[in-house]
Design a protein around this motif. Sequence first.
Motif, mmCIF file in Angstrom:
data_model
loop_
_atom_site.group_PDB
_atom_site.id
_atom_site.type_symbol
_atom_site.label_atom_id
_atom_site.label_comp_id
_atom_site.label_asym_id
_atom_site.label_seq_id
_atom_site.Cartn_x
_atom_site.Cartn_y
_atom_site.Cartn_z
ATOM 1 N N GLU A 283 51.975 35.438 33.836
ATOM 2 C CA GLU A 283 50.523 35.600 33.857
ATOM 3 C C GLU A 283 49.841 34.273 34.139
ATOM 4 O OE1 GLU A 283 49.230 37.595 30.296
ATOM 5 O OE2 GLU A 283 50.747 39.154 30.555
ATOM 6 N N VAL A 284 48.878 34.311 35.044
ATOM 7 C CA VAL A 284 48.189 33.078 35.405
ATOM 8 C C VAL A 284 46.704 33.398 35.609
ATOM 9 C CG1 VAL A 284 48.703 33.334 37.877
ATOM 10 C CG2 VAL A 284 48.241 31.065 36.952
ATOM 11 N N ALA A 285 45.863 32.485 35.143
ATOM 12 C CA ALA A 285 44.417 32.672 35.305
ATOM 13 C C ALA A 285 43.945 31.878 36.517
ATOM 14 C CB ALA A 285 43.695 32.191 34.055
ATOM 15 N N VAL B 127 39.905 35.040 35.822
ATOM 16 C CA VAL B 127 40.575 36.331 35.745
ATOM 17 C C VAL B 127 42.079 36.083 35.576
ATOM 18 C CG1 VAL B 127 40.956 38.512 36.954
ATOM 19 C CG2 VAL B 127 38.823 37.267 37.293
ATOM 20 N N VAL B 128 42.711 36.881 34.701
ATOM 21 C CA VAL B 128 44.157 36.737 34.515
ATOM 22 C C VAL B 128 44.880 37.694 35.451
ATOM 23 C CG1 VAL B 128 46.076 36.768 32.887
ATOM 24 C CG2 VAL B 128 43.789 36.238 32.075
ATOM 25 N N LEU C 71 44.885 41.694 35.414
ATOM 26 C CA LEU C 71 45.044 42.081 34.011
ATOM 27 C C LEU C 71 43.702 42.144 33.286
ATOM 28 C CD1 LEU C 71 48.265 40.159 32.989
ATOM 29 C CD2 LEU C 71 48.012 42.568 33.562
ATOM 30 N N ARG C 72 42.968 41.072 33.295
ATOM 31 C CA ARG C 72 41.688 41.100 32.590
ATOM 32 C C ARG C 72 40.798 39.961 33.054
ATOM 33 N NH1 ARG C 72 42.939 42.255 27.853
ATOM 34 N NH2 ARG C 72 45.186 42.103 27.910
ATOM 35 N N LYS C 73 39.498 40.197 32.836
ATOM 36 C CA LYS C 73 38.531 39.150 33.132
ATOM 37 C C LYS C 73 38.130 38.472 31.835
ATOM 38 C CE LYS C 73 36.479 41.462 37.068
ATOM 39 N NZ LYS C 73 35.349 42.240 37.569
#
Lengths: 100, 646
Positions: free
Chosen positions: A83-85, A75-76, A66-68
């Motif tokens: 959703e997990v980082a 990072v997600v 998803l995104r950094k």
Amino acid sequence: MLSVQVGERQKADASVPAVPAPDARLADLRPGTSGRVTAIDEAVEPSTARRLFDLGFAPGAEVTVLRKAPLGDPVVFQVAEYEVALRRVQAAGIHVRRMA
Amino acid sequence: MSGHCGPAATRTVTGTNRLALVGSPNSGKSTLFNALTGLRTKTGNYPGVTVARYEGTARVGEHEVVIEDLPGTYSLDPISPDEQVVADVLDPDNPELGTPDAILVTIDATTLRRSLGLLAQVMQTGLPLCVVLTFRDELTRRGGTLDVAALRRALGVPVIGVTSGSRNDLAQLQSMLLDPAAWERPVLPPPTDPSQRRAWVESLLRSAAYEVPEADHRTRRIDAVLLHPLWGTLVFFATMFAFFQIIFTVAAPLQDAVQSVFDWLGTLVTDYVSNPLLAGFLGNALIGGVGGVVVFLPQIALLFLMISVLEGSGYLSRAAFLMDRIMAKAGLEGRAFVALLSSLACAIPGIMATRSLPSAKDRFATMMAAPLMTCSARLTVYVLLTGLLVGPGTTVGPFGAQGVVMFALYLLGAVSAMATAWVFKRFSSRSGPVLPFYMEMPSYRMPRPRTVAEAMWSACKGFLQKVGRIILLVTVALWLLLSLPTHSDAQLRSAGVNPADRTAVSAYEVNHSYAAGIGHAMEPVFEPLGFDWRINVGVLGSLSAREVFVATLGQVAAAQNPDQPAKTLAHMTYTDGPHQGQKLFTPATTAALLVFFLYALQCMSTIGVMRRETGSWRWPAVAFGYMFVLAWTMAFLTHTVVGLLA
């Protein structure tokens, strides 16, 4: 241990620059792309591998980047509908096959 | 670990059922616990908030059921102390903790696929269990579907959906609590083999007609801004900055209101109490000392309001995500950020939150760093001293200068905490495995007003209890030290003081009190920092609790000039020594004092909790020692530098 493997992978990438190899580490995927988990690397501690499995990073699971974070790490990921980082170090221990 | 986890869970009354609540972080477990028991525990949207062990009693009709809220966990294969607690409690072969009679498993309907994995592990314990399905409303909002009855049939255990705030759902669950022995049990336990377990989960999802919820578009849109490399960073700093501006601007009128109540009480004492000793006790010790601390109630309430809202909305996880890389620089990880952030309220929950850290090294490093974070007790001291340092009307650009100073103090505390963690990590042994970092990013949710109100209420209650017990006691003791011995008129006259001049008598008595003797004895240590004996007494008293410092100065001011205690402090002068007659609270001394309180471990409760969590006096002794040395050195540097600049 991991850094050696990352080095080998970069060499492999360099040999085929045009099309990215279908097999990759989760840490290599760009935001917006997805992969299917194939395995947890054998170099990963068993307890960590077990936890990644329990978090949904199981073989066959679809993972989307998803995104950094602004500083590039962590990072997600979206996996198992949530959703997990993860830090890149953990994501580098997850083998994935890129998805279109 | 288990020995430190609050009250031992034992069956107190024969026939009273004991149920354990199990679920992953964020599954609505603590909210359900509160709804069932009415016992207040903090709930929120941040993964890993429930690290302490909570037990409560649910009343169902005339019967009672004991419910234990276990720490949130993703798995029964523990990798941290709090996960170990869950595994131990659910292990029937572990006699230490007492196995519960039944288990309630909370499952977030939007993360069913992952949660069924945990459920499979819990089912393997063979204990009667009931699934409590949460966040079904969110599943519907995001376009997902789930046939609860079909899930129940497929699992072979009771499944009850609860919507937060719905009394019907809760009543249905409550009626089940009395007789867990009658709960339906599965014919076969779920498979243990990972690949078979995956197949089991998939078949369950198919049977329950589980339609995967869409990605939470609302959360994605918000994250696109709040986690944006540029905007996200700006919003993070703006949020933290606004935090401190609000504490000042919104709290100020409320504090004035509280102050005016105590001023009014003070005039009552002056008007109606004729006995000078009694009037002194009521006016100085009770109203001057305790009132001076109670004035900070609005700020405590606001601080917890904002932390609770940030937590409940889901932003705290984002803040930890944004901060992780910076935490990594200190050798720590996001979960340590939670502990440090909790320490903004109080170091005690912060130190307890370190239980969620898998690595013992991280735990000790975070525990040593946590007391440097600006806790709400320091806030009272900071407010008083910041007020002496810069006037309320002073501005820096568009911002109030007091808010800027406060922000700087919070920032300095945080940076110092990080540096400390780094030092402790750096010089600890390098053994032990590197444990993984993972953090769930919960959907943005509206913070529940009740949860926020409960967090504020319990914080204010805790503060007032502290004021009512320890602060009151120490204040009274300090008052006695400041008022004794008494002097006869003859003694006063021989010392050149006119017994009719009330202000002069008060000043003389304070300056020749037992407290003055103690304060003077401390002078060799604190004189280089610009502290006089009155500040020394305050510093000594603040060892019990930092707020006592405020109470002490309030008392000293009131004793020296009973008519105008508020103005006295700002114009106080050194009573003796080389600086006699000079202003005491110069910028250099005030700044040094601020810095001293920033670093010193002036809190017996923190030392006590460190002892309890580490099991020895070694770590609290290390913490007290290093913080005192740091406090003195930094205060000395500050006093020197500010003295040169001013």
